[in-house]
Motif scaffolding. Structure first.
Motif, PDB file in Angstrom:
ATOM      1  N   VAL A  83       0.792  -1.225   0.000  1.00  0.00           N
ATOM      2  CA  VAL A  83       0.000   0.000   0.000  1.00  0.00           C
ATOM      3  C   VAL A  83       0.832   1.286   0.000  1.00  0.00           C
ATOM      4  N   GLU A  84       2.143   1.175  -0.151  1.00  0.00           N
ATOM      5  CA  GLU A  84       2.993   2.358  -0.026  1.00  0.00           C
ATOM      6  C   GLU A  84       2.764   3.391  -1.130  1.00  0.00           C
ATOM      7  N   CYS A  85       2.474   2.958  -2.336  1.00  0.00           N
ATOM      8  CA  CYS A  85       2.303   3.886  -3.466  1.00  0.00           C
ATOM      9  C   CYS A  85       0.823   3.993  -3.814  1.00  0.00           C
ATOM     10  N   HIS A  86       0.216   5.127  -3.494  1.00  0.00           N
ATOM     11  CA  HIS A  86      -1.219   5.315  -3.743  1.00  0.00           C
ATOM     12  C   HIS A  86      -1.571   5.340  -5.224  1.00  0.00           C
ATOM     13  N   GLY A  88      -0.498   3.260  -7.441  1.00  0.00           N
ATOM     14  CA  GLY A  88      -0.618   1.886  -7.914  1.00  0.00           C
ATOM     15  C   GLY A  88       0.715   1.317  -8.366  1.00  0.00           C
ATOM     16  N   TYR A  89       0.622   0.154  -9.008  1.00  0.00           N
ATOM     17  CA  TYR A  89       1.807  -0.611  -9.395  1.00  0.00           C
ATOM     18  C   TYR A  89       1.653  -1.212 -10.784  1.00  0.00           C
ATOM     19  N   LYS A  90       2.759  -1.247 -11.523  1.00  0.00           N
ATOM     20  CA  LYS A  90       2.819  -2.019 -12.763  1.00  0.00           C
ATOM     21  C   LYS A  90       3.108  -3.459 -12.369  1.00  0.00           C
ATOM     22  N   VAL A  91       2.314  -4.389 -12.897  1.00  0.00           N
ATOM     23  CA  VAL A  91       2.448  -5.799 -12.535  1.00  0.00           C
ATOM     24  C   VAL A  91       2.891  -6.579 -13.764  1.00  0.00           C
ATOM     25  N   PHE A  92       3.929  -7.393 -13.588  1.00  0.00           N
ATOM     26  CA  PHE A  92       4.548  -8.145 -14.677  1.00  0.00           C
ATOM     27  C   PHE A  92       4.626  -9.612 -14.277  1.00  0.00           C
ATOM     28  N   ASP A  93       4.214 -10.524 -15.170  1.00  0.00           N
ATOM     29  CA  ASP A  93       4.334 -11.971 -14.940  1.00  0.00           C
ATOM     30  C   ASP A  93       5.753 -12.381 -15.313  1.00  0.00           C
ATOM     31  N   VAL A  94       6.527 -12.767 -14.322  1.00  0.00           N
ATOM     32  CA  VAL A  94       7.953 -13.045 -14.514  1.00  0.00           C
ATOM     33  C   VAL A  94       8.180 -14.271 -15.391  1.00  0.00           C
ATOM     34  N   PHE A  95       7.504 -15.377 -15.114  1.00  0.00           N
ATOM     35  CA  PHE A  95       7.756 -16.617 -15.851  1.00  0.00           C
ATOM     36  C   PHE A  95       7.201 -16.581 -17.266  1.00  0.00           C
ATOM     37  N   GLU A  96       6.120 -15.847 -17.481  1.00  0.00           N
ATOM     38  CA  GLU A  96       5.545 -15.727 -18.831  1.00  0.00           C
ATOM     39  C   GLU A  96       6.126 -14.543 -19.598  1.00  0.00           C
ATOM     40  N   LEU A 121       5.018 -12.764  -9.762  1.00  0.00           N
ATOM     41  CA  LEU A 121       4.741 -11.407 -10.227  1.00  0.00           C
ATOM     42  C   LEU A 121       5.809 -10.449  -9.719  1.00  0.00           C
ATOM     43  N   HIS A 122       6.114  -9.461 -10.550  1.00  0.00           N
ATOM     44  CA  HIS A 122       7.011  -8.365 -10.169  1.00  0.00           C
ATOM     45  C   HIS A 122       6.164  -7.101 -10.178  1.00  0.00           C
ATOM     46  N   LEU A 123       6.173  -6.365  -9.070  1.00  0.00           N
ATOM     47  CA  LEU A 123       5.384  -5.151  -8.930  1.00  0.00           C
ATOM     48  C   LEU A 123       6.309  -3.959  -8.818  1.00  0.00           C
ATOM     49  N   GLU A 124       6.098  -2.994  -9.697  1.00  0.00           N
ATOM     50  CA  GLU A 124       6.910  -1.778  -9.690  1.00  0.00           C
ATOM     51  C   GLU A 124       6.005  -0.597  -9.395  1.00  0.00           C
ATOM     52  N   PRO A 125       6.336   0.220  -8.382  1.00  0.00           N
ATOM     53  CA  PRO A 125       5.466   1.346  -8.030  1.00  0.00           C
ATOM     54  C   PRO A 125       5.442   2.399  -9.132  1.00  0.00           C
ATOM     55  N   LEU A 126       4.275   3.021  -9.297  1.00  0.00           N
ATOM     56  CA  LEU A 126       4.145   4.105 -10.267  1.00  0.00           C
ATOM     57  C   LEU A 126       4.722   5.414  -9.739  1.00  0.00           C
ATOM     58  N   CYS A 127       4.883   5.517  -8.416  1.00  0.00           N
ATOM     59  CA  CYS A 127       5.459   6.727  -7.843  1.00  0.00           C
ATOM     60  C   CYS A 127       6.838   6.404  -7.280  1.00  0.00           C
ATOM     61  N   GLY A 130       9.975   9.021  -2.270  1.00  0.00           N
ATOM     62  CA  GLY A 130      10.062  10.451  -2.004  1.00  0.00           C
ATOM     63  C   GLY A 130       8.927  11.250  -2.623  1.00  0.00           C
ATOM     64  N   ASN A 131       8.160  10.653  -3.534  1.00  0.00           N
ATOM     65  CA  ASN A 131       7.019  11.305  -4.154  1.00  0.00           C
ATOM     66  C   ASN A 131       5.919  11.455  -3.112  1.00  0.00           C
ATOM     67  N   PRO A 132       5.147  12.540  -3.124  1.00  0.00           N
ATOM     68  CA  PRO A 132       4.071  12.712  -2.133  1.00  0.00           C
ATOM     69  C   PRO A 132       3.022  11.603  -2.174  1.00  0.00           C
ATOM     70  N   ALA A 133       2.976  10.815  -3.211  1.00  0.00           N
ATOM     71  CA  ALA A 133       1.978   9.738  -3.281  1.00  0.00           C
ATOM     72  C   ALA A 133       2.341   8.572  -2.367  1.00  0.00           C
ATOM     73  N   TRP A 134       3.568   8.565  -1.837  1.00  0.00           N
ATOM     74  CA  TRP A 134       3.977   7.510  -0.908  1.00  0.00           C
ATOM     75  C   TRP A 134       3.367   7.802   0.449  1.00  0.00           C
TER      76      TRP A 134
END
Length: 135
Positions: A83-86, A88-96, A121-127, A130-134
């Motif tokens: 829940v750190e990045c309001h 959201g997150y980019k989600v990637f299927d690692v094995f596929e 799954l690999h989740l990368e924050p959109l913010c 240090g961004n105020p969305a955190w």
């Protein structure tokens, strides 16, 4: 390190792809060095979460039941305590090796997991940190 308990000279091409998957290796060797923990368990699935550097996460969904068919599962980032990045997150299927999509904290990720299989799954924050969305 990654371990295999079989003869590497005779593994399938698919197994080689998984072992040589650069993102899976990066998750395994992430410099944050925090071990993953199980965050959910029911009769069919276990869900594991590992925090990674730069606010990223790895999430493994393991189908542990002896069902003969793939089973669906719906997961939500907030229920996994991601829940750190309001924004959201980019989600990637690692094995596929494919993107799943961009998800908000309340968004639902729908997966199908093969019997005795796993989805990583690999989740990368959109913010960025240090961004105020955190939080």
């Amino acid at each position: 390190p990654l371990f295999m308990s079989n003869d590497l000279r005779s593994i399938s091409d698919r197994a080689k792809e998984i072992l040589q998957n650069q993102l899976a290796i990066a998750i395994n060797q992430d410099p944050l060095g925090v071990q993953g923990a199980r965050v959910y368990k029911d009769d069919h699935f276990e869900v594991w979460k590992r925090p990674l550097s730069a606010g990223r996460y790895a999430v493994a969904v393991v189908h542990g039941a002896q069902d003969p068919m793939p089973l669906p599962i719906a997961i939500n980032l907030a229920k996994l305590y991601i829940v750190e990045c309001h924004l959201g997150y980019k989600v990637f299927d690692v094995f596929e090796s494919r993107p799943i999509g961009v998800f908000t904290l309340s968004g639902v990720i729908y997966l199908r997991v093969n019997p005795s299989g796993a989805v990583l799954l690999h989740l990368e924050p959109l913010c960025p940190p240090g961004n105020p969305a955190w939080l």
